[in-house]
Scaffold this motif. Structure first.
Motif, mmCIF file in Angstrom:
data_model
loop_
_atom_site.group_PDB
_atom_site.id
_atom_site.type_symbol
_atom_site.label_atom_id
_atom_site.label_comp_id
_atom_site.label_asym_id
_atom_site.label_seq_id
_atom_site.Cartn_x
_atom_site.Cartn_y
_atom_site.Cartn_z
ATOM 1 N N LYS A 34 9.619 -23.418 -0.566
ATOM 2 C CA LYS A 34 10.856 -22.320 -0.624
ATOM 3 C C LYS A 34 10.867 -21.962 0.738
ATOM 4 O O LYS A 34 9.345 -21.927 1.183
ATOM 5 C CB LYS A 34 11.030 -21.830 -1.784
ATOM 6 N N GLU A 85 10.610 -18.793 1.754
ATOM 7 C CA GLU A 85 9.577 -18.259 1.624
ATOM 8 C C GLU A 85 7.899 -18.229 1.413
ATOM 9 O O GLU A 85 7.277 -17.292 1.633
ATOM 10 C CB GLU A 85 9.867 -17.243 0.161
ATOM 11 N N ASP A 86 8.254 -19.411 1.399
ATOM 12 C CA ASP A 86 6.633 -20.284 1.562
ATOM 13 C C ASP A 86 6.088 -19.871 3.198
ATOM 14 O O ASP A 86 5.530 -20.776 4.154
ATOM 15 C CB ASP A 86 6.724 -21.245 1.244
ATOM 16 N N ASP A 128 -1.955 -12.684 2.448
ATOM 17 C CA ASP A 128 -1.845 -12.696 0.696
ATOM 18 C C ASP A 128 -2.506 -13.505 0.272
ATOM 19 O O ASP A 128 -2.541 -14.882 1.055
ATOM 20 C CB ASP A 128 -0.344 -13.082 0.321
ATOM 21 N N SER A 148 3.304 -16.702 -7.258
ATOM 22 C CA SER A 148 4.430 -17.501 -6.766
ATOM 23 C C SER A 148 4.341 -18.697 -6.426
ATOM 24 O O SER A 148 5.216 -19.510 -5.681
ATOM 25 C CB SER A 148 4.120 -16.073 -5.292
ATOM 26 N N VAL A 149 2.704 -19.098 -6.679
ATOM 27 C CA VAL A 149 3.104 -20.180 -5.972
ATOM 28 C C VAL A 149 2.102 -21.377 -7.320
ATOM 29 O O VAL A 149 2.275 -22.623 -7.390
ATOM 30 C CB VAL A 149 2.038 -20.754 -4.981
#
Length: 125
Positions: free
Chosen positions: A87, A89-90, A46, A63-64
Motif C-alpha cells: 500500500k 502507506e508502506d 516503527d 498493519s502488516v
C-alpha cells in the motif's frame, strides 16, 4: 560483531510485492533476534516484524500482519521480508537490526543494535 545490510527496495505499484533481504556478515546472526523497522518521511521509525529463529517465534505489526512474511536462507546468512499487497502507506526506508534473544521487547527499537543502512521502498498509488 555481526553486521547486516538491507537490499531489495524499489518502486512498486500498490498491490504489488517486494522482497527485502537482510544479509549478515557472520552465521552467528542466527542466534540473535532479527527485527525489521521502517521510517517514513517526517515520522518516527516503527516496528514492522521480528523473528527469533532459535525459538521459532515471530511478531508482526498489526498493519502488516497477513501481508508481510519473514523467511530465512541459513546457507546465505540472509533473512527476507516478503511484502505482498503493498500500500502507499508502506512507503518508507526499511531497516533490519539485531537484538539479544529473550531480553526486552521485540517492538522497541532501543533493544536493537548493529542497524543496517536501510533500503527505500516506495509504493505508488
Amino acid at each position: 560483531q555481526v553486521q547486516v545490510v538491507e537490499s531489495g527496495g524499489g518502486l512498486v505499484q500498490a498491490g504489488g510485492s517486494l522482497r527485502l533481504s537482510c544479509a549478515a556478515s557472520d552465521p552467528t546472526f542466527e542466534s540473535y533476534a532479527v527485527g525489521w523497522f521502517r521510517q517514513a518521511p517526517g515520522k518516527e521509525r516503527d516496528f514492522v516484524a521480528a523473528i527469533l529463529w532459535t525459538a521459532g517465534t515471530t511478531d508482526y505489526a498489526a498493519s502488516v500482519k497477513g501481508r508481510f512474511t519473514i523467511s530465512r536462507d541459513a546457507a546465505k546468512n540472509t533473512e527476507y521480508l516478503q511484502m505482498n499487497s503493498l500500500k502507499p502507506e508502506d512507503t518508507a526506508v526499511y531497516y533490519c537490526a539485531l537484538k539479544e534473544p529473550f531480553t526486552g521487547s521485540a517492538y522497541e527499537q532501543s533493544q536493537y543494535f548493529n542497524w543496517g543502512p536501510g533500503t527505500q521502498v516506495t509504493v505508488s498509488s
